[in-house]
Every structure is written in C-alpha cells, then in structure tokens.
Scaffold this motif. Sequence first.
Motif, PDB file in Angstrom:
ATOM      1  N   LEU A 128    -132.261  -9.696 -15.045  1.00 17.45           N
ATOM      2  CA  LEU A 128    -133.290 -10.591 -14.520  1.00 17.45           C
ATOM      3  C   LEU A 128    -134.596 -10.434 -15.289  1.00 17.45           C
ATOM      4  N   ALA A 129    -134.985  -9.198 -15.567  1.00 15.39           N
ATOM      5  CA  ALA A 129    -136.214  -8.972 -16.342  1.00 15.39           C
ATOM      6  C   ALA A 129    -136.071  -9.534 -17.747  1.00 15.39           C
ATOM      7  N   GLY A 130    -134.865  -9.521 -18.285  1.00 14.25           N
ATOM      8  CA  GLY A 130    -134.610 -10.072 -19.607  1.00 14.25           C
ATOM      9  C   GLY A 130    -134.809 -11.572 -19.676  1.00 14.25           C
ATOM     10  N   ARG A 131    -134.832 -12.246 -18.527  1.00 14.72           N
ATOM     11  CA  ARG A 131    -135.114 -13.687 -18.496  1.00 14.72           C
ATOM     12  C   ARG A 131    -136.591 -13.954 -18.771  1.00 14.72           C
ATOM     13  N   PHE A 132    -137.444 -12.938 -18.614  1.00 21.26           N
ATOM     14  CA  PHE A 132    -138.880 -13.134 -18.726  1.00 21.26           C
ATOM     15  C   PHE A 132    -139.529 -12.345 -19.865  1.00 21.26           C
ATOM     16  N   THR A 133    -138.835 -11.333 -20.402  1.00 20.34           N
ATOM     17  CA  THR A 133    -139.401 -10.527 -21.481  1.00 20.34           C
ATOM     18  C   THR A 133    -138.299 -10.063 -22.425  1.00 20.34           C
TER      19      THR A 133
END
Length: 138
Positions: free
Chosen positions: A27-32
């Motif tokens: 999920l964090a990889g979707r934003f950074t």
Amino acid sequence: MLFPLSVAMRIEVAGTAALGVLGSWALAGRFTKSSGLKLLVAVAFALNSRWSLQAAAGHTWHLYYAWIPWALFFLDRALALDPASADRPRRTVRELALFGLMLAMMGYNGACEPGPEAILLAGLYGIGCAVATRSWRP
C-alpha cells in the motif's frame, strides 16, 4: 489442525504479522518509491507494541487488521485506473473483486472490529478521492 495449539497460535501470529507487513509495504508503494519510507510504514503498522500486546493477550481477532492494507491497496488500484483505457471495466471489476475478497477474509477470520473499520476507511477514502478529483465518481 496439524500442530498443537501453542504452536498453531505462534504460526498464526507470525503469519498475520507477515501478511500485515507485506500489505502495508504494498500500500505504501502506491504512494512512494522510497524503500525506507515503505519499511517505516510496514513496521509502524504491523510490528508495533499494540500488535504484540494483543497477540500476547490472546486477542486473535486483532491480528486480522492485517487484511486492511490489502483491501485499501486493491481499492486504490481500482480507483486509479485510467478512464480512457480500453480494458478498464474488466480491470476495475477484478480489482474490486479482490477488494471484496479481502473484506470477506476478515469476516471469515472472525475480525469483529477490523471488518467494519475497513469498510468505513474504504468509504472515507472513496469520498476523499471524489472530492480531490471533483467528480461524483471516486
């Protein structure tokens, strides 16, 4: 069913922790793109003191918060698809089906609080996307 209860509980705790770490990383990889930031999010979500306290106390329903990042991951992928894409309807249905599967897994695992909270988060995220894009459709 294959292991004694004490071993099975340890496997469940470790497995759901890994599920939460991987989900929050995705999920964090979707934003950074930053690996450090993704690791920070994963550790803050799934390897915190509350997680260990609930696991030590035997509150196994709390472990299934691990499905929430996966549910939000698939919801975000469904909402981020390009409207002009030719295969958008098929891909949107697939992503939303996976989102629903994550919610169903919470229900099947007996996640009495994480399930409704995930639905609330998904609704708030959809409203936020609709406001941000100034569209009735999130």
